[in-house]
Design an enzyme around this catalytic site. Structure first.
Site, PDB file in Angstrom:
ATOM      1  N   ASP A 265      56.606  46.565  37.721  1.00 29.65           N
ATOM      2  CA  ASP A 265      58.048  46.806  37.644  1.00 29.65           C
ATOM      3  C   ASP A 265      58.612  47.160  39.019  1.00 29.65           C
ATOM      4  O   ASP A 265      58.481  48.285  39.483  1.00 29.65           O
ATOM      5  CB  ASP A 265      58.286  47.962  36.667  1.00 29.65           C
ATOM      6  CG  ASP A 265      59.720  48.075  36.207  1.00 29.65           C
ATOM      7  OD1 ASP A 265      60.611  47.602  36.933  1.00 29.65           O
ATOM      8  OD2 ASP A 265      59.949  48.644  35.132  1.00 29.65           O
ATOM      9  N   HIS A 349      63.426  36.157  32.052  1.00 32.91           N
ATOM     10  CA  HIS A 349      64.159  37.202  32.766  1.00 32.91           C
ATOM     11  C   HIS A 349      64.252  36.917  34.259  1.00 32.91           C
ATOM     12  O   HIS A 349      65.323  37.059  34.858  1.00 32.91           O
ATOM     13  CB  HIS A 349      63.479  38.549  32.530  1.00 32.91           C
ATOM     14  CG  HIS A 349      64.123  39.684  33.260  1.00 32.91           C
ATOM     15  ND1 HIS A 349      65.305  40.250  32.861  1.00 32.91           N
ATOM     16  CD2 HIS A 349      63.752  40.351  34.384  1.00 32.91           C
ATOM     17  CE1 HIS A 349      65.643  41.218  33.690  1.00 32.91           C
ATOM     18  NE2 HIS A 349      64.716  41.296  34.627  1.00 32.91           N
TER      19      HIS A 349
END
Length: 438
Positions: A265, A349
């Site tokens: 992330d 995404h």
């Protein structure tokens, strides 16, 4: 389009005053991190370096020095310091100076723990805001330097700052309360509503916000309590959240964290040399977007790994794009498989979160949260110069078509203006004094 700014003044009721301009939104772009790894400033000859590759304080690359040089220092504890402060590590003794052209906690490499609390002013007037800013400025100076506040009954809890930073922002309501409507940035308004919004008013809006971060949870909790108590009679608590990342020394310096989906992330955040053109405005202020995004862990864990990776466009184990082998490999959005279909799905995404416009980028500084009973997710925090120009276009691209939205519930959002920093050499200045004393 962004809704027009509501300049109507409302009573100080927390259920009404801060609801300016309607619902707020959150975006599927909840999966990002920060440009740099944390590192503690080292003193020549102090302590011992770790082994090669060790992520200890002296071995970590101090990327903060590239963007905020000279802001970190080590606190000298007295020779008769009591246990457990005696012999404290560099990690615990690290000070991030609060004063400077910009506030700390924006470009500062994110430490392990964070908390956010939003307030409304108890009375909507300029003097109330002035009093809060004066008190908080003094308390922040003290707490970040390892000292208790003027009213601190447990100053011992402040002695190890552990890279403590406190960042203060104003919502639109603060400008309205102070009669400074003309000084509010044009982007300081609720985000445009999105199809995937499920906003909970318990996690939206606010006239003031505090972001408190440190490498020690006790430090964060103590600082937050003191700052909330400072403004007890002047503000109304609106919402509060807390979050965590990898602890210092756990991962490689500069590595992105993993979120609770197990994803790497933080890939693709601006590099240090890009930050000056993307984050702070000319006066040292910045835009701040805070969102609460709940993760639907049950259905995520039930989904096949291939489906989960297709929704992101990256592998879970390494964070590499589906068209590459390493996390740092560039995306190949034109690549097709043997079946002639794109390797990276049209609604993945990573594909929707970029459009090639160099201005449609921002600094992402998120934290995981776990409130128990299965309520887990991410407090997504983004910093930029202009929300409308940089953030909203990506929000609209992600929209309802991002495959990752299947496992996300966007339930809280707020927009704030992070004030410029307090000058080091001006003892009379305080947060917001450039406006409140004008």
């Amino acid at each position: 389009m962004t809704p027009e700014k509501d300049t109507t003044r409302h009573p100080a009721d927390p259920g009404r005053r801060a609801l300016l301009g309607g619902a707020l939104s959150a975006t599927g772009g909840a999966l990002a991190g920060f440009v740099g790894g944390r590192a503690t400033a080292a003193e020549d000859g102090a302590g011992s370096a770790g082994a090669a590759g060790d992520a200890g304080p002296r071995a970590r690359l101090d990327l903060d020095e590239l963007v905020e040089p000279g802001r970190r220092r080590l606190l000298d504890l007295p020779g008769d310091a009591a246990s457990p402060e005696a012999g404290a590590s560099e990690l615990g003794r690290t000070v991030v100076d609060a004063r400077g052209r910009t506030q700390a906690g924006v470009l500062t490499s994110p430490p392990a723990h964070a908390a956010w609390v939003a307030f409304d002013l108890a009375t909507g007037d300029r003097e109330t805001l002035r009093r809060v800013m004066r008190i908080w400025t003094d308390s922040i100076d003290r707490l970040t330097a390892g000292r208790g506040t003027l009213t601190d009954t447990e100053p011992e809890l402040a002695q190890l700052p552990a890279s403590l930073t406190v960042t203060v922002g104003w919502g639109l309501g603060a400008y309205l309360a102070a009669g400074l409507d003309d000084h509010a940035p044009t982007w300081l308004a609720p985000l445009p509503p999105m199809d995937f919004d499920e906003m909970n008013p318990d996690y939206t809006d606010g006239e003031l916000v505090l972001q408190v971060c440190a490498d020690d949870l006790l430090t964060v909790r103590h600082a937050m309590r003191q700052l909330v108590e400072d403004a007890r009679d002047l503000t109304l608590l609106r919402w509060q959240m807390s979050g965590y990342r990898h602890s210092a020394g756990v991962s490689r310096p500069g590595a992105p964290m993993r979120n609770l989906f197990g994803q790497v992330d933080g890939t693709g955040n601006p590099q240090a040399e890009e930050l000056a053109d993307l984050v702070h405005r000319e006066d040292g202020s910045a835009a701040m977007v805070v969102r609460r995004v709940r993760f639907l862990m049950g259905t995520w864990e039930a989904a096949p790994q291939e489906i989960r990776e297709q929704s992101i466009g990256r592998t879970l184990r390494t964070g590499a794009p589906l068209t590459g082998e390493k996390e740092s490999d560039p995306l190949d959005l034109g690549a097709k498989g043997e079946d002639g279909k794109p390797v990276i799905h049209q609604n993945a995404h990573v594909r929707l979160a970029r459009d090639g416009n160099p201005r449609h980028r921002f600094l992402r500084r998120p934290y995981n949260y776990d409130d128990g009973a299965g309520d887990v997710g991410q407090v997504f925090v983004a910093f930029c110069q202009d929300v409308d120009e940089q953030f909203v276009p990506i929000l609209e691209r992600i929209g309802s078509s991002d495959l990752l939205n299947e496992w996300l519930v966007h339930e809280g959002s707020a927009v704030f203006h992070v004030l410029p920093g307090v000058p080091v050499d001006d003892s009379g200045a305080y947060l917001g004094s450039h406006l409140l004393e004008a």
